[in-house]
Scaffold this active site. Structure first.
Site, PDB file in Angstrom:
ATOM      1  CD1 TRP A 108      -1.984  -1.986   1.391  1.00 30.18           C
ATOM      2  CD2 TRP A 108      -2.869  -0.929   0.028  1.00 30.18           C
ATOM      3  NE1 TRP A 108      -3.443  -3.112   1.169  1.00 30.18           N
ATOM      4  CE2 TRP A 108      -3.592  -1.811  -0.261  1.00 30.18           C
ATOM      5  CE3 TRP A 108      -3.947   0.243  -1.125  1.00 30.18           C
ATOM      6  CZ2 TRP A 108      -5.189  -2.016  -1.286  1.00 30.18           C
ATOM      7  CZ3 TRP A 108      -4.516  -0.064  -1.988  1.00 30.18           C
ATOM      8  CH2 TRP A 108      -5.218  -1.339  -1.655  1.00 30.18           C
ATOM      9  CG  ASP A 178      -2.690   4.409   4.691  1.00 30.19           C
ATOM     10  OD1 ASP A 178      -3.286   4.192   5.193  1.00 30.19           O
ATOM     11  OD2 ASP A 178      -2.400   3.522   3.110  1.00 30.19           O
ATOM     12  CE  LYS A 202      -7.882  -2.367   4.658  1.00 33.02           C
ATOM     13  NZ  LYS A 202      -7.668  -3.744   3.268  1.00 33.02           N
TER      14      LYS A 202
END
Length: 370
Positions: A108, A178, A202
């Site tokens: 990511w 993040d 998530k």
């Protein structure tokens, strides 16, 4: 209310992830009618006083959980973390000659790099790509630029199961993180971050909403000509209701924060639960005589995502099929690295991890050795 669904209780998916059973029960009721309104959550106007109160309470709950002072803004935006990969450099990097510092620690964080480069200069301070993203950098491997517009990194790499257990960066350079897959999972020194963002699916809710937290001073030099939807200042002025927001998703995140505050008792208590779950599962890997091989270096193991492999791809396929038959879901590894991944987010109980560990032990004992 109807009894809880046992399949939900054993959902180890990397995202959307498991939600607490009490939250799911409230959501079920709200789909028919929100108690204090009498209308389905799917049909309540985003311009209603009720929804304005939802946004205000959710902002307050996040501030309480994270210990945020008044000079931090809390936004609920759309587009996932992916939109933030572009939105933040548009505000902070456009027109700059000095590059922003980025860490490349996994799948990511790698996704964020090309989007930032479309806007301005980027310097990769450290990359774990050559080592297959099996570990995170030590402090001695990091040389940050004191003149960088900002530092960007991912606190928990969902795919590889890597998590920073320390603060990274310089306090004199805006620290942007993040936190999509470990947001609200533990207490932290969050006022040392200039900006935090996390999509909900998530750890704190369903897909459709992204929480963005930023310090007021961060936007002092942002371009004046940004499109309103991509301008944090316009979103702040509209209290996250610049356009029609994802009312349902925001409401579920509110329920999760109420659960964290009321049932769990805050982030320190949540961290204790998450630490116990992770310790139990990693012990199963470490005590398996190499049958289950973890992906992450032990010092960098994530408390949210446990990635591992079995001796052969054939055994992994058999494992996933047997786990599915036993009532477990979401255990397939990410397509980029394969293997197995067990995501043990806030909403997944310690009892669910106990059941998985029992299943893993039985499977290992019965599996043929290659």
């Amino acid at each position: 209310m109807t009894p809880s669904n046992p399949l939900n209780a054993l959902n180890f998916s990397g995202g959307p992830g498991a939600l607490p059973d009490s939250v799911l029960q409230q959501v079920q009721e709200a789909i028919r009618a929100v108690p204090e309104v009498g209308l389905s959550i799917l049909g309540i106007s985003h311009r209603s006083d009720w929804f304005a109160a939802v946004v205000a309470e959710l902002e307050d709950n996040i501030r309480r959980l994270m210990g945020l002072p008044a000079d931090y803004r809390v936004l609920f935006l759309q587009g996932g973390a992916t939109q933030q990969f572009t939105m933040l450099p548009m505000s902070l990097l456009a027109g700059r000659s000095e590059p922003a510092d980025y860490l490349h620690t996994g799948y990511w964080s790698g996704k964020a790099l090309p989007e930032a480069r479309k806007v301005g200069p980027v310097r990769v301070v450290w990359s774990g790509e050559a080592g297959g993203f099996g570990r995170l950098p030590a402090d001695g491997e990091l040389d940050f630029n004191p003149r960088a517009p900002y530092l960007h990194y991912v606190s928990n790499e969902t795919v590889e199961g890597l998590q920073f257990h320390r603060l990274i960066g310089r306090d004199d350079v805006p620290r942007i993180c993040d936190m999509s897959s470990d947001f609200l999972s533990a207490p932290g020194d969050y006022t040392r971050f200039a900006m935090i963002y996390a999509h909900a699916q998530k750890n704190i809710g369903p897909a459709g909403v992204t929480v963005v937290i930023l310090r007021d001073t961060l936007l002092a030099d942002a371009p004046a000509d940004l499109p309103a939807f991509l301008d944090y200042r316009a979103q702040i002025a509209a209290h996250s209701i610049l356009n029609t927001p994802p009312v349902f998703a925001i409401y579920v995140v509110l329920l999760v924060t109420r659960w964290l505050l009321g049932e769990i008792g805050g982030l320190a208590a949540m961290e204790r639960v998450n630490t116990a779950k992770a310790a139990l599962l990693y012990r199963a890997l470490d005590d398996s005589d190499g049958f289950y091989a973890g992906h992450a270096a032990p010092a960098d193991r994530s408390k949210m995502n446990v990635a591992f492999k079995l001796p052969t791809p054939e055994l992994e396929a058999t494992f996933i099929a047997a786990a599915r038959a036993a009532g477990f879901s979401g255990l397939g590894g990410h397509r980029s690295i394969g293997g197995i991944r067990a995501s043990i987010y806030n909403g997944l109980t310690f009892g669910a991890v106990e059941k998985l560990v029992d299943f893993m032990d039985g499977f290992r004992r019965q599996a043929p050795r290659p």
